[in-house]
Design a protein around this motif. Structure first.
Motif, PDB file in Angstrom:
ATOM      1  N   SER A  46     -17.332 -12.174  23.785  1.00  0.00           N
ATOM      2  CA  SER A  46     -16.223 -13.299  23.406  1.00  0.00           C
ATOM      3  C   SER A  46     -15.157 -12.817  22.496  1.00  0.00           C
ATOM      4  O   SER A  46     -15.374 -11.885  21.652  1.00  0.00           O
ATOM      5  CB  SER A  46     -17.212 -14.496  23.031  1.00  0.00           C
ATOM      6  N   VAL A  47     -14.371 -13.527  22.288  1.00  0.00           N
ATOM      7  CA  VAL A  47     -13.444 -13.443  21.214  1.00  0.00           C
ATOM      8  C   VAL A  47     -14.068 -13.456  19.920  1.00  0.00           C
ATOM      9  O   VAL A  47     -13.851 -12.869  18.933  1.00  0.00           O
ATOM     10  CB  VAL A  47     -12.112 -14.232  21.536  1.00  0.00           C
ATOM     11  N   GLU A  48     -14.884 -14.542  19.895  1.00  0.00           N
ATOM     12  CA  GLU A  48     -15.856 -14.521  18.473  1.00  0.00           C
ATOM     13  C   GLU A  48     -16.370 -13.411  18.216  1.00  0.00           C
ATOM     14  O   GLU A  48     -16.192 -12.872  16.908  1.00  0.00           O
ATOM     15  CB  GLU A  48     -16.701 -15.867  18.339  1.00  0.00           C
ATOM     16  N   GLU A  49     -17.137 -12.701  19.022  1.00  0.00           N
ATOM     17  CA  GLU A  49     -17.687 -11.404  18.649  1.00  0.00           C
ATOM     18  C   GLU A  49     -16.719 -10.279  18.443  1.00  0.00           C
ATOM     19  O   GLU A  49     -17.044  -9.464  17.284  1.00  0.00           O
ATOM     20  CB  GLU A  49     -18.266 -11.057  20.067  1.00  0.00           C
ATOM     21  N   ARG A  83     -14.125 -11.016  16.849  1.00  0.00           N
ATOM     22  CA  ARG A  83     -13.537 -11.310  15.600  1.00  0.00           C
ATOM     23  C   ARG A  83     -14.285 -10.847  14.564  1.00  0.00           C
ATOM     24  O   ARG A  83     -14.210 -10.333  13.579  1.00  0.00           O
ATOM     25  CB  ARG A  83     -13.196 -12.887  15.452  1.00  0.00           C
ATOM     26  N   ARG A  84     -15.920 -11.057  14.790  1.00  0.00           N
ATOM     27  CA  ARG A  84     -16.835 -10.663  14.026  1.00  0.00           C
ATOM     28  C   ARG A  84     -16.870  -9.204  13.569  1.00  0.00           C
ATOM     29  O   ARG A  84     -17.077  -8.732  12.433  1.00  0.00           O
ATOM     30  CB  ARG A  84     -18.077 -11.052  14.331  1.00  0.00           C
ATOM     31  N   THR A 132     -13.982  -8.294  11.390  1.00  0.00           N
ATOM     32  CA  THR A 132     -13.837  -8.642  10.096  1.00  0.00           C
ATOM     33  C   THR A 132     -15.044  -7.831   9.232  1.00  0.00           C
ATOM     34  O   THR A 132     -14.938  -7.677   8.008  1.00  0.00           O
ATOM     35  CB  THR A 132     -14.359 -10.370  10.208  1.00  0.00           C
ATOM     36  N   THR A 179     -15.661  -7.663  28.366  1.00  0.00           N
ATOM     37  CA  THR A 179     -14.967  -8.171  27.179  1.00  0.00           C
ATOM     38  C   THR A 179     -13.791  -8.842  27.766  1.00  0.00           C
ATOM     39  O   THR A 179     -12.804  -8.392  28.577  1.00  0.00           O
ATOM     40  CB  THR A 179     -14.647  -6.929  26.387  1.00  0.00           C
ATOM     41  N   GLU A 196      -2.529 -10.467  20.436  1.00  0.00           N
ATOM     42  CA  GLU A 196      -3.708 -11.079  19.888  1.00  0.00           C
ATOM     43  C   GLU A 196      -5.207 -10.104  19.272  1.00  0.00           C
ATOM     44  O   GLU A 196      -5.755 -10.660  18.186  1.00  0.00           O
ATOM     45  CB  GLU A 196      -4.340 -11.881  21.186  1.00  0.00           C
ATOM     46  N   ILE A 239      -6.419 -10.065  15.572  1.00  0.00           N
ATOM     47  CA  ILE A 239      -8.019 -10.096  15.336  1.00  0.00           C
ATOM     48  C   ILE A 239      -8.497  -9.129  14.577  1.00  0.00           C
ATOM     49  O   ILE A 239      -9.410  -9.201  13.632  1.00  0.00           O
ATOM     50  CB  ILE A 239      -8.899  -9.976  16.610  1.00  0.00           C
TER      51      ILE A 239
END
Length: 285
Positions: free
Chosen positions: A190-193, A195-196, A199, A215, A222, A226
């Motif tokens: 996911s995009v959240e994964e 991003r994590r 980060t 993925t 984008e 990220i």
């Protein structure tokens, strides 16, 4: 070799994301450079498929990959990344693999933490070694680099699919601590994964853009927002090539001339006849 490694370091230090197509032989590598890309990637999946006609399930050997890589690197002047799979054994095997890829002309080698036989990161049946063994591989690769082999190390983990995102991120952090130049967390879902990962892990990171894989395939802008530095498209050329060849074969079987066929002069130019003729004329007596 030194020149391409230096150029890769410059590209990684410069602003902006880098788009990196995959290739599987010298001709596809030349097309990547001809299209204006600044770097390319020898995909193990693509080489296994094109050279052996077999799936990326650990069937291709170190010798076959490094030989293919030698031809690929000789055909271009841009920095090339090489898929080094698991390093093909213990620490001494990893050392030899890094040395062989450096001497073949690669600017960067990817070493991963899968158990042998390894397989494509977006397919089923993956397993990873312990964190300690994964660290051993990266430490050996970094030591080989530091001992004089002019090549960058990209450390890959496939732990997301087997042990979860937390372990995958922890491994990427460890790889950075051990000295890996680039990290690659394979197959976030996911995009959240994504991003994590970007980060919580420092240094340059690579996103694997496999069409219809696990993925999300995002536009380069984008991915850059990220936190990714490289967007690799390892199978796009192989995918498009298989489709084009199948379409052409259907036409031939039906007695028709395939569409979208290059003029013979353009085909000759694509494989280097004009340069050959120029050199031939230069040495004519």
């Amino acid at each position: 070799m030194a020149a391409t490694t230096t150029r890769l370091k410059e590209l990684l230090a410069a602003p902006g994301i880098r788009i990196m197509p995959g290739c599987h032989d010298a001709l596809s590598a030349k097309l990547v450079q001809e299209a204006g890309f600044e770097m390319g990637f020898m995909s193990g999946f693509a080489v296994s498929g094109a050279r052996l006609g077999l799936p990326d399930t650990g069937l291709i050997s170190y010798g076959e990959l490094v030989e293919q890589g030698r031809n690929i690197c000789a055909a271009v002047t841009i920095p090339m990344f090489g898929d080094g799979d698991t390093g093909f054994g213990n620490a001494l095997n990893v050392t030899r693999t890094v040395q062989g890829y450096a001497r073949a002309g690669f600017a960067c080698i990817m070493i991963e933490d899968q158990m042998a036989p390894k397989r494509c990161g977006h397919t089923q049946g993956k397993a990873v070694v312990s964190r300690e063994e994964a660290a051993m591989r990266i430490r050996a690769a970094v030591d080989a680099r530091n001992a004089g082999d002019d090549i960058l190390i990209m450390a890959r983990t496939d732990a997301r699919a087997v042990l979860g995102l937390e372990e995958a991120i922890a491994r990427c952090r460890l790889f950075r601590e051990l000295g890996a130049d680039i990290t690659f967390l394979e197959a976030p879902e996911s995009v959240e994964e994504m991003r994590r990962y970007c980060t919580e892990v420092g240094g340059p990171k690579m996103a694997n853009m496999i069409e219809f894989g696990k993925t999300p395939v995002l536009p380069p802008r984008e991915l850059e927002a990220i936190g990714y530095k490289i967007a690799v498209y390892p199978l796009t050329l192989l995918n498009a090539g298989i489709r084009a060849m199948r379409d052409a074969l259907v036409c031939l079987k039906q007695g028709r001339t395939p569409g979208n066929i290059m003029d013979f002069e353009e085909l000759k130019a694509s494989v280097g006849f004009p340069r050959y003729y120029d050199e031939e004329q230069r040495y004519r007596y």
